[in-house]
Design an enzyme around this catalytic site. Structure first.
Site, PDB file in Angstrom:
ATOM      1  N   GLU A 114       0.670  -1.298  -0.026  1.00  0.00           N
ATOM      2  CA  GLU A 114       0.051   0.189  -0.024  1.00  0.00           C
ATOM      3  C   GLU A 114       0.894   1.151   0.264  1.00  0.00           C
ATOM      4  O   GLU A 114       0.512   2.159  -0.699  1.00  0.00           O
ATOM      5  CB  GLU A 114      -0.967  -0.113   1.329  1.00  0.00           C
ATOM      6  CG  GLU A 114      -2.125  -1.109   1.205  1.00  0.00           C
ATOM      7  CD  GLU A 114      -2.742  -1.380   2.381  1.00  0.00           C
ATOM      8  OE1 GLU A 114      -3.858  -1.523   2.206  1.00  0.00           O
ATOM      9  OE2 GLU A 114      -2.193  -1.400   3.431  1.00  0.00           O
ATOM     10  N   GLU A 134      -3.189  -9.666   4.581  1.00  0.00           N
ATOM     11  CA  GLU A 134      -4.200  -9.493   5.771  1.00  0.00           C
ATOM     12  C   GLU A 134      -5.175 -10.388   6.126  1.00  0.00           C
ATOM     13  O   GLU A 134      -5.450 -10.674   7.210  1.00  0.00           O
ATOM     14  CB  GLU A 134      -4.700  -8.087   5.449  1.00  0.00           C
ATOM     15  CG  GLU A 134      -3.731  -6.853   5.574  1.00  0.00           C
ATOM     16  CD  GLU A 134      -2.980  -6.370   4.174  1.00  0.00           C
ATOM     17  OE1 GLU A 134      -2.500  -5.351   4.186  1.00  0.00           O
ATOM     18  OE2 GLU A 134      -3.158  -7.319   3.257  1.00  0.00           O
TER      19      GLU A 134
END
Length: 259
Positions: A114, A134
């Site tokens: 990210e 995640e």
């Protein structure tokens, strides 16, 4: 906020922004997020900077968020103090007025991917791995993994990382558009400097305007882009100069429509 784990080094018109927590694979905690936001403000305010190189110290680019920093948070703390705050910080990086090059010297996983996605250009060393793991922890990407990454790279490649847990090599990432170039191990910062050297030879105002227009075309905060472009244009007109002068002189403005 000062934190030596977020470092800015200058080379002529290029700022090198380094995440320097190698013992934790450059994983972020709250203080590092605050320091990154502060570093972005410092860079933005420096009129001499024409390009930014973002990289990591040691063998990793960034391993995302340090689980010890958020694992014990209450749900409301996790949502507001960690996820929303981190999202705002990465957005601050993404909207710097000058181009940002991610020099991906090592693995970029979760928040590390990210972070790289907040850059305009991504150059990766051949040995690195890229992914969004995640969901293996029962959580979701929170620093724009399902938003900016989808806009930049397309929904399907993000599905493969998030739903299927696929981890890509640098070459696979290049083939799927996640990175723009792959270089040999140990050479990515030099490659990023070469690319930044191309950037700094171009008109800084044109680059800033183009970055805003491209972001707008890509559906990234159109309102901010339109208002920023309009404000820059208005600030260069004779009308605005006259308006400010009239206000300071406590007199009626005499606008002439001068561009």
């Amino acid at each position: 906020m000062s934190d030596d784990r977020i470092r800015i080094d200058m080379e002529d018109a290029i700022a090198i922004l380094t995440v320097a927590r190698p013992e934790k694979l450059n994983a972020f905690d709250i203080d590092m997020l605050k320091a990154l936001a502060s570093a972005c403000d410092t860079i933005e305010a420096d009129g001499n900077i024409r390009a930014v190189i973002l990289t990591g110290e040691g063998k990793a680019f960034c391993a995302g968020g340090d689980i010890k920093a958020w694992g014990a948070m209450r749900p409301e703390e996790f949502g507001h103090q960690w996820v929303r705050f981190g999202h705002r910080v990465f957005e601050r990086l993404a909207t710097l007025r000058m181009p940002v090059i991610a020099a991906m010297n090592g693995h970029a996983l979760g928040g590390g991917m990210e972070l790289a996605a907040a850059a305009d250009i991504r150059i990766a060393e051949r040995q690195i791995k890229i992914g969004l793991p995640e969901t293996s922890l029962g959580m979701v990407p929170g620093w724009s993994g399902t938003q900016r990454l989808v806009k930049h790279f397309g929904a399907q490649i993000v599905r493969r990382m998030v739903l299927g847990g696929e981890v890509f090599t640098a070459e696979e990432a290049r083939s799927n558009g996640l990175v723009d170039a792959v270089v040999e191990t140990g050479t990515v910062v030099a490659a990023a400097k070469d690319y930044a050297g191309r950037i700094v030879k171009r008109g800084p105002a044109a680059l800033e305007i183009c970055k805003l227009m491209i972001a707008s075309a890509n559906g990234e905060d159109n309102g901010t882009a339109v208002e920023a472009l309009g404000s820059i244009l208005a600030a260069k007109t004779g009308d605005m100069k006259e308006g400010v002068a009239a206000f300071s002189g406590k007199r009626p403005a005499e606008f002439k429509g001068e561009w």
